[in-house]
Write an enzyme that holds these catalytic residues in place. Structure first.
Site, PDB file in Angstrom:
ATOM      1  N   GLU A 106       0.841  -1.213   0.000  1.00  0.00           N
ATOM      2  CA  GLU A 106       0.000   0.000   0.000  1.00  0.00           C
ATOM      3  C   GLU A 106       0.870   1.256   0.000  1.00  0.00           C
ATOM      4  OE1 GLU A 106      -2.242  -1.746   3.368  1.00  0.00           O
ATOM      5  OE2 GLU A 106      -3.962  -0.834   2.368  1.00  0.00           O
ATOM      6  N   GLU A 126      -3.864  -9.318   3.359  1.00  0.00           N
ATOM      7  CA  GLU A 126      -4.544  -9.027   4.630  1.00  0.00           C
ATOM      8  C   GLU A 126      -5.729  -9.943   4.895  1.00  0.00           C
ATOM      9  OE1 GLU A 126      -3.370  -6.743   2.590  1.00  0.00           O
ATOM     10  OE2 GLU A 126      -2.643  -4.985   3.666  1.00  0.00           O
TER      11      GLU A 126
HETATM   12  N1  CAA Z   1       4.336  -8.334  11.268  1.00  0.00           N
HETATM   13  C1  CAA Z   1       5.045  -8.855  12.309  1.00  0.00           C
HETATM   14  N2  CAA Z   1       5.870  -9.926  12.197  1.00  0.00           N
HETATM   15  C2  CAA Z   1       5.982 -10.487  10.985  1.00  0.00           C
HETATM   16  C3  CAA Z   1       5.279 -10.011   9.861  1.00  0.00           C
HETATM   17  C4  CAA Z   1       4.421  -8.877  10.032  1.00  0.00           C
HETATM   18  N3  CAA Z   1       3.735  -8.326   9.025  1.00  0.00           N
HETATM   19  N4  CAA Z   1       5.585 -10.779   8.801  1.00  0.00           N
HETATM   20  C5  CAA Z   1       6.467 -11.695   9.234  1.00  0.00           C
HETATM   21  N5  CAA Z   1       6.704 -11.528  10.554  1.00  0.00           N
HETATM   22  C6  CAA Z   1       7.646 -12.286  11.394  1.00  0.00           C
HETATM   23  C7  CAA Z   1       7.276 -13.759  11.500  1.00  0.00           C
HETATM   24  O1  CAA Z   1       6.379 -13.983  12.561  1.00  0.00           O
HETATM   25  C8  CAA Z   1       8.620 -14.408  11.716  1.00  0.00           C
HETATM   26  O2  CAA Z   1       8.948 -14.210  13.053  1.00  0.00           O
HETATM   27  P1  CAA Z   1       9.828 -15.314  13.838  1.00  0.00           P
HETATM   28  O3  CAA Z   1      11.122 -15.417  13.095  1.00  0.00           O
HETATM   29  O4  CAA Z   1       9.942 -14.755  15.217  1.00  0.00           O
HETATM   30  O5  CAA Z   1       9.013 -16.580  13.794  1.00  0.00           O
HETATM   31  C9  CAA Z   1       9.582 -13.537  10.901  1.00  0.00           C
HETATM   32  O6  CAA Z   1       8.900 -12.291  10.700  1.00  0.00           O
HETATM   33  C10 CAA Z   1       9.930 -14.116   9.536  1.00  0.00           C
HETATM   34  O7  CAA Z   1       8.707 -14.428   8.861  1.00  0.00           O
HETATM   35  P2  CAA Z   1       8.587 -15.698   7.897  1.00  0.00           P
HETATM   36  O8  CAA Z   1       9.202 -16.877   8.542  1.00  0.00           O
HETATM   37  O9  CAA Z   1       7.175 -15.765   7.494  1.00  0.00           O
HETATM   38  O10 CAA Z   1       9.520 -15.218   6.684  1.00  0.00           O
HETATM   39  P3  CAA Z   1       9.417 -15.590   5.158  1.00  0.00           P
HETATM   40  O11 CAA Z   1      10.604 -15.002   4.523  1.00  0.00           O
HETATM   41  O12 CAA Z   1       9.129 -17.050   5.000  1.00  0.00           O
HETATM   42  O13 CAA Z   1       8.111 -14.814   4.601  1.00  0.00           O
HETATM   43  C11 CAA Z   1       6.648 -12.926   4.322  1.00  0.00           C
HETATM   44  C12 CAA Z   1       8.104 -13.403   4.536  1.00  0.00           C
HETATM   45  C13 CAA Z   1       6.151 -13.347   2.940  1.00  0.00           C
HETATM   46  C14 CAA Z   1       6.641 -11.411   4.446  1.00  0.00           C
HETATM   47  C15 CAA Z   1       5.749 -13.589   5.403  1.00  0.00           C
HETATM   48  O14 CAA Z   1       6.327 -13.360   6.662  1.00  0.00           O
HETATM   49  C16 CAA Z   1       4.357 -13.046   5.450  1.00  0.00           C
HETATM   50  O15 CAA Z   1       3.512 -13.479   4.694  1.00  0.00           O
HETATM   51  N6  CAA Z   1       4.112 -12.105   6.356  1.00  0.00           N
HETATM   52  C17 CAA Z   1       2.787 -11.526   6.537  1.00  0.00           C
HETATM   53  C18 CAA Z   1       2.446 -10.628   5.400  1.00  0.00           C
HETATM   54  C19 CAA Z   1       1.139  -9.949   5.675  1.00  0.00           C
HETATM   55  O16 CAA Z   1       0.140 -10.584   5.924  1.00  0.00           O
HETATM   56  N7  CAA Z   1       1.174  -8.624   5.609  1.00  0.00           N
HETATM   57  C20 CAA Z   1       0.004  -7.844   5.879  1.00  0.00           C
HETATM   58  C21 CAA Z   1       0.123  -7.301   7.242  1.00  0.00           C
HETATM   59  S1  CAA Z   1      -1.357  -6.475   7.667  1.00  0.00           S
HETATM   60  C22 CAA Z   1      -1.231  -4.974   6.940  1.00  0.00           C
HETATM   61  O17 CAA Z   1      -0.296  -4.651   6.285  1.00  0.00           O
HETATM   62  C23 CAA Z   1      -2.447  -4.157   7.243  1.00  0.00           C
HETATM   63  C24 CAA Z   1      -2.501  -2.869   6.571  1.00  0.00           C
HETATM   64  O18 CAA Z   1      -3.275  -2.712   5.670  1.00  0.00           O
HETATM   65  C25 CAA Z   1      -1.752  -1.735   7.058  1.00  0.00           C
END
Ligand code: CAA
Length: 731
Positions: A106, A126
């Protein structure tokens, strides 16, 4: 600037978010970006801004751990940061690499120009957290891609490759370093390359000034030289045609109705995207914020966030630290070319690991290999796999009728039928044949891994790897730790799980391990409900409406009723005769009705059609069984069906926790979400128990135990939690 580093490149200010591991857009990043933009706006020496991410990605989005926590008024919210960027008179360009997800996309959508490295994956996931993009994504994305593409992208939550993002219109330029080709050149030439190039190739994480940033700086300079800034919020052309057409949204809702039943977030996304064509931009943004707040506070979003973290928590084993040495798995062996063995082998082939399947008879081997090819060919015909890729995968699967061909395998997974004597014989032979540091795994779903391990001279190398059928599709892998399994073997198999696309959960040895042991508690009650007055389709509908892909009887028909029948016959002599036993399932099997494979089971099936059709013959059989047992049939409410099925399952989960067979309640949730289709938006059975109240589950179990006796006695842990007003999440 805390979590944002700034650097001047000529007259361009480069702001690099620096908040490992995923550059989550927490307080430090938001205030750093705000301060950076303000610095640029107030400085005559700066003409333009580039925003990028340090480390391995642009940004994984909002910091999910901050949801539901209070914010200070001095803390800028992401929508305001993005508004400031969009309104900036000086061009702001996003330089994107790795992942750009959620708020992490975003943010670029509010920039005036977006450049992504070709290996980037971008999307708005999301919905998977039970929310909608809350920082303008539902208003800006349709303005860039049109409504239809925005609906698909936002409601699916999928991340798409940069080239697709470009084709859809939300990335302006893709920096196309052909990584593979360059890597080949690099290795063949043996050249040393500058850090910038190493970063573009992906083997250096920390260099900010990769090619994307360089290109972005050039673009920012170009824009600053006088080009008109393209502000996403002012774009009209792609949504104009979709105004006043509510039928687009109605049709889309219909298309997801079955899949998304009971799941609120997809509908919240659609509602907000529809606002992008119904409301002026600013009003659409305000409405998006309201819907976002509503969603974040919902139980479903809490459940989905729980599931997100539970999955990652499951990878952490307290006594097997992250730095435990692991064995490299370069080749694998699978024993048994049946449905399970074939599916397991496909996982390795898909992950690029050559695998040898061993069968006793050549015919069976060929049949198994043939099924694997057919499975791949199906995927190719659906357009989900290229012919070249299929050929490569099939090429990684070898067949043999000689166990000795597994001598060099790094891991061997035995997948023959459930017979202890046979398994022990096989493990004894593997012990002689396999190399000293090989991992010897069993795909047993019920048998004692310790006893299997004792058939070898190296029980520390023996572990259970319980795949779920179909093994090439289902994501759960229950890794069973025997008494003597080494930490190295555990760490290796947990790591391997991820590599082959599975979610590995470590469990202890018991009958049925975590998943099937709990399943038994549930299907047993479902069987009793039939005798007491319910019919299969009534029970199945309640469970389907709860969110499972299907109910227990449709599931039985799909899996094959003869499997359980055989096991019951084998165990008849050890069955406790004082406990309740339902004869219905046996009687159905005695009629030769084994489920879908015989076009008849709890339901009947039309030729070539998997739709279960209630069958009067089965209704008569059930009514007769009630009569024979002297049970007066009664009306059974949907609520009772749900509680009778789900609460004993939760109760069994509590016993499993007490016995230390699962490390944490959330691991059990992961098992049920990935192995049995427990609705993710309910967070898994243990989280669900917390949402309905552990005390309520305990009280209901106590009442059920009083009424029905049987194995319904509440687990001591359930009692303890109920009495102390706590939940499984407090453990
Ligand atoms: N917030 C907080 N912690 C997060 C995070 C997030 N958005 N995304 C990942 N993490 C943390 C994980 O919990 C993990 O923590 P630990 O090592 O302590 O277990 C660490 O970061 C690494 O994450 P992954 O093992 O998942 O790493 P990856 O490289 O395999 O994947 C990724 C990376 C594709 C970004 C994956 O982490 C992911 O899908 N994250 C969530 C993405 C998401 O849903 N984003 C939307 C957030 S909501 C939002 O943005 C609302 C809005 O409109 C403002």
């Amino acid at each position: 600037m805390g979590a944002v580093n700034s650097e001047r490149r000529g007259r361009v200010l480069v702001l690099a978010m620096d908040n490992p591991p995923v550059n989550g857009l927490g307080h430090g990043v938001r205030s750093g970006l705000m301060a950076g933009i303000e610095e640029a706006l107030g400085d005559d020496g700066i003409d333009a801004v580039v925003i990028t991410g340090s480390g391995r990605m642009f940004s994984g989005g909002a910091d999910i751990t901050e949801f539901g926590t209070p914010k200070s008024s001095a803390d800028p919210i992401l929508p305001d940061v993005i508004k400031k960027i969009e309104a900036s008179p000086k061009p702001v360009v996003a330089a994107i690499h790795g992942v750009s997800a959620g708020g992490g996309l975003e943010l670029p959508l509010g920039c005036h120009y977006r450049i992504a490295h070709s290996q980037t994956r971008l999307g708005l996931p999301e919905v998977n957290l039970g929310i909608l993009p809350g920082a303008g994504g539902t208003q800006r994305m349709p303005r860039l891609t049109g409504v239809e593409a925005a609906l698909k992208l936002i409601v699916s939550g999928d991340l798409v490759p940069a080239k697709k993002a470009h084709a859809l219109g939300f990335v302006d330029e893709v920096v196309d370093g052909d990584v593979v080709e360059t890597a080949l050149k690099l290795i063949v030439s043996g050249d040393l390359v500058p850090a910038k190039k190493a970063h573009a190739l992906g083997f250096v994480d920390e260099v900010v000034d990769g090619d994307v940033v360089e290109t972005a700086v050039a673009a920012a300079e170009r824009l600053a030289a006088g080009a008109e800034l393209r502000r996403t919020g002012s774009l009209e052309d792609r949504i104009a045609q979709d105004r006043g057409k509510p039928e687009i949204f109605e049709a889309f809702k219909k298309s997801i109705a079955r899949r998304a039943r009971g799941y609120e977030a997809p509908y919240a996304c659609i509602e907000s995207i529809e606002n992008s064509v119904k409301l002026p931009f600013d009003e659409g943004l305000a409405a998006e914020r309201d819907i976002f707040r509503r969603c974040v506070a919902s139980t479903q979003s809490q459940a989905l966030r729980h599931a997100f973290f539970a999955e990652r928590e499951a990878t952490k084993i307290p006594d097997v630290p992250k730095d435990t040495p692991v064995k490299t798995i370069e080749t694998a062996g699978v024993i048994g070319a049946g449905t399970m063995g074939g599916g397991i082998a496909m996982n390795f082939a898909n992950a690029g690991i050559p695998v040898t399947i061993v069968e006793t008879e050549q015919d069976n081997l060929e049949r198994g290999l043939g099924i694997i090819e057919k499975n791949y060919a199906n995927t190719v015909s659906k357009g989900r796999l290229s012919q070249d890729e299929m050929d490569a995968r099939v090429g990684r699967v070898n067949g043999s009728t000689d166990l000795a061909d597994l001598a060099g395998a790094d891991i061997v997974i035995e997948a023959v039928f459930e017979n202890m004597a046979l398994k022990k014989e096989i493990f004894g032979k593997l012990d002689e044949i396999c190399k000293a540091d090989a991992i010897l795994a069993s795909n047993t779903s019920t048998l004692d891994v310790n006893e299997i391990a004792a058939a070898t001279s190296r029980p520390e190398s023996v572990i259970g790897t319980h795949f779920f059928s179909p093994a090439n599709v289902m994501k759960l892998l229950e890794n069973v730790r025997g008494e003597k399994t080494s930490k190295e073997a555990i760490a290796t198999v947990m790591g391997l799980s991820k590599k082959i696309g599975k979610v590995g959960v470590l469990v202890g040895v018991c009958d049925g391990f975590v998943g099937n042991r709990m399943l038994y508690a549930y299907t047993r009650q479902a069987g009793f409900l039939l005798e007491e007055g319910a019919l299969p389709h009534q029970v199945d509908k309640v469970i389907f409406d709860f969110g499972f892909p299907m109910g227990p009887f449709a599931m039985g028909d799909l899996a094959g009723l003869d499997v359980g029948w055989k096991i019951r016959q084998e165990r008849e002599h050890v069955r406790p005769k004082d406990l309740r036993y339902s004869p219905v399932a046996d009687r159905i099997c005695e009629m030769g009705r084994f489920g879908q494979k015989t076009s008849a089971g709890y339901y009947s099936y039309k030729e070539g059609d998997r739709t279960p059709v209630p069958d009067p013959k089965i209704e008569a059989l059930i009514v007769q069984a009630s009569q024979d047992l002297g049970i007066e049939r009664r009306e059974i409410s949907d609520e009772e069906i749900l509680q009778r099925c789900m609460y004993p399952l939760i109760n069994e989960g509590a016993k499993i926790l007490e016995e230390g067979l699962a490390l944490r309640a959330s691991d059990i949730d992961v098992v049920w979400i990935y192995g049995y289709g427990f609705p993710r938006y309910r967070g898994g059975p243990m989280f669900y128990a917390d949402t309905v109240g552990v005390k309520h589950v305990y009280d209901t179990m106590s009442r059920l135990h009083d009424e029905h006796g049987d194995w319904l006695e509440p687990a001591p842990l359930l009692k303890q939690l109920a009495e102390s007003g706590k939940g499984f999440g407090d453990l």
